[in-house]
Design a protein around this motif. Structure first.
Motif, mmCIF file in Angstrom:
data_model
loop_
_atom_site.group_PDB
_atom_site.id
_atom_site.type_symbol
_atom_site.label_atom_id
_atom_site.label_comp_id
_atom_site.label_asym_id
_atom_site.label_seq_id
_atom_site.Cartn_x
_atom_site.Cartn_y
_atom_site.Cartn_z
ATOM 1 N N GLN A 153 0.833 -1.212 0.000
ATOM 2 C CA GLN A 153 0.000 0.000 0.000
ATOM 3 C C GLN A 153 0.864 1.257 0.000
ATOM 4 O OE1 GLN A 153 -2.519 -0.500 3.402
ATOM 5 N NE2 GLN A 153 -3.869 -1.982 2.378
ATOM 6 N N GLU A 154 1.932 1.242 0.804
ATOM 7 C CA GLU A 154 2.827 2.405 0.844
ATOM 8 C C GLU A 154 3.478 2.631 -0.519
ATOM 9 O OE1 GLU A 154 5.552 1.559 3.983
ATOM 10 O OE2 GLU A 154 4.112 2.030 5.569
ATOM 11 N N ALA A 155 3.867 1.528 -1.169
ATOM 12 C CA ALA A 155 4.488 1.657 -2.491
ATOM 13 C C ALA A 155 3.491 2.233 -3.495
ATOM 14 C CB ALA A 155 4.989 0.296 -2.959
ATOM 15 N N GLU A 156 2.216 1.802 -3.399
ATOM 16 C CA GLU A 156 1.190 2.338 -4.302
ATOM 17 C C GLU A 156 0.980 3.831 -4.064
ATOM 18 O OE1 GLU A 156 -2.382 0.069 -3.841
ATOM 19 O OE2 GLU A 156 -1.484 -1.759 -4.649
ATOM 20 N N VAL A 157 0.961 4.222 -2.777
ATOM 21 C CA VAL A 157 0.771 5.644 -2.451
ATOM 22 C C VAL A 157 1.929 6.464 -3.016
ATOM 23 C CG1 VAL A 157 0.751 7.296 -0.530
ATOM 24 C CG2 VAL A 157 -0.663 5.238 -0.422
ATOM 25 N N ARG A 158 3.151 5.971 -2.837
ATOM 26 C CA ARG A 158 4.317 6.702 -3.360
ATOM 27 C C ARG A 158 4.255 6.820 -4.883
ATOM 28 N NH1 ARG A 158 7.260 3.778 0.639
ATOM 29 N NH2 ARG A 158 7.892 2.245 -0.921
ATOM 30 N N GLN A 159 3.834 5.711 -5.529
ATOM 31 C CA GLN A 159 3.741 5.720 -6.991
ATOM 32 C C GLN A 159 2.708 6.749 -7.456
ATOM 33 O OE1 GLN A 159 5.642 4.148 -9.121
ATOM 34 N NE2 GLN A 159 4.509 4.780 -10.943
ATOM 35 N N LYS A 160 1.548 6.771 -6.771
ATOM 36 C CA LYS A 160 0.504 7.743 -7.138
ATOM 37 C C LYS A 160 0.993 9.172 -6.922
ATOM 38 C CE LYS A 160 -3.535 4.854 -6.331
ATOM 39 N NZ LYS A 160 -4.681 4.581 -5.459
ATOM 40 N N GLU A 161 1.713 9.382 -5.814
ATOM 41 C CA GLU A 161 2.251 10.718 -5.508
ATOM 42 C C GLU A 161 3.233 11.149 -6.597
ATOM 43 O OE1 GLU A 161 2.206 14.070 -3.327
ATOM 44 O OE2 GLU A 161 1.092 12.272 -2.755
#
Length: 203
Positions: A153-161
């Protein structure tokens, strides 16, 4: 002068010579494994000879007594005699008196369960309690799975950011491009700034 030949009577008076037993293996073996093995073999041979001798003695006695019937013949004769003597009487169709009395007696009514005992088994006023739903069994790697999920989830958030920032930069670069007269397009810039603020508020 020549020696005289001894008489037969003299030889009878002489003590009988003791017979020497048989020997297994060399006589001068030292005490150890080989000697014990030789003694064991000798003892086994002696035991077997005694058994053979006893068997021969018993066999001679039985042969002297005369022929006997075979065990199979005697068994068949005994069975034939037993069949003749032990003819079972035909079973009667009458019931035993005790059994007949049991069948004739009326069936006892079931005894009601005492209230106290009922409460002990069913705490909620005699009603059977419902089963609790089973809790799912904890996996041996539940914590590890949670950590992996969290990292994803953290990796997805960073990718979206990252994607948002990239798109924002590109949109701002397009909005800041001057028009034909060299003036800034504030309307376009305001849209990009508004989307930035909305993104910041969503966090």
């Amino acid at each position: 002068m020549a020696a005289k030949r001894p008489h037969d009577a003299d030889s009878a008076d002489a003590p009988a010579k003791k017979r020497k037993g048989f020997q297994v293996g060399p006589a001068n073996l030292p005490d150890g494994t080989y000697r014990r093995k030789a003694q064991k073999i000798k003892n086994d041979l002696i035991q077997k000879a005694k058994v053979r001798k006893a068997y021969a003695k018993i066999r001679a006695q039985e042969l002297a007594a005369g022929p006997t019937k075979s065990i199979y013949d005697t068994q068949t004769e005994e069975q034939d005699e037993g069949r003749l003597q032990d003819q079972p009487e035909p079973a009667s169709l009458e019931l035993h008196p005790d059994r007949q009395a049991m069948l004739d007696a009326p069936e006892p009514e079931p005894v009601p369960e005492p209230a106290e005992r009922r409460r002990r088994h069913h705490p909620e006023g005699g009603k059977a309690r419902e089963r609790r739903p089973r809790q799912p069994r904890q996996s041996a790697f539940a914590k590890e799975m949670q950590l992996v999920e969290k990292r994803k989830q953290e990796a997805e958030v960073r990718q979206k950011e990252r994607e948002f920032r990239q798109n924002d930069r590109e949109a701002m670069a397009r909005a800041r491009r001057p028009d034909q007269n060299g003036k800034r397009r504030l309307g376009r810039e305001s849209k990009v700034l508004l989307s930035r603020v909305q993104h910041m508020m969503a966090k």
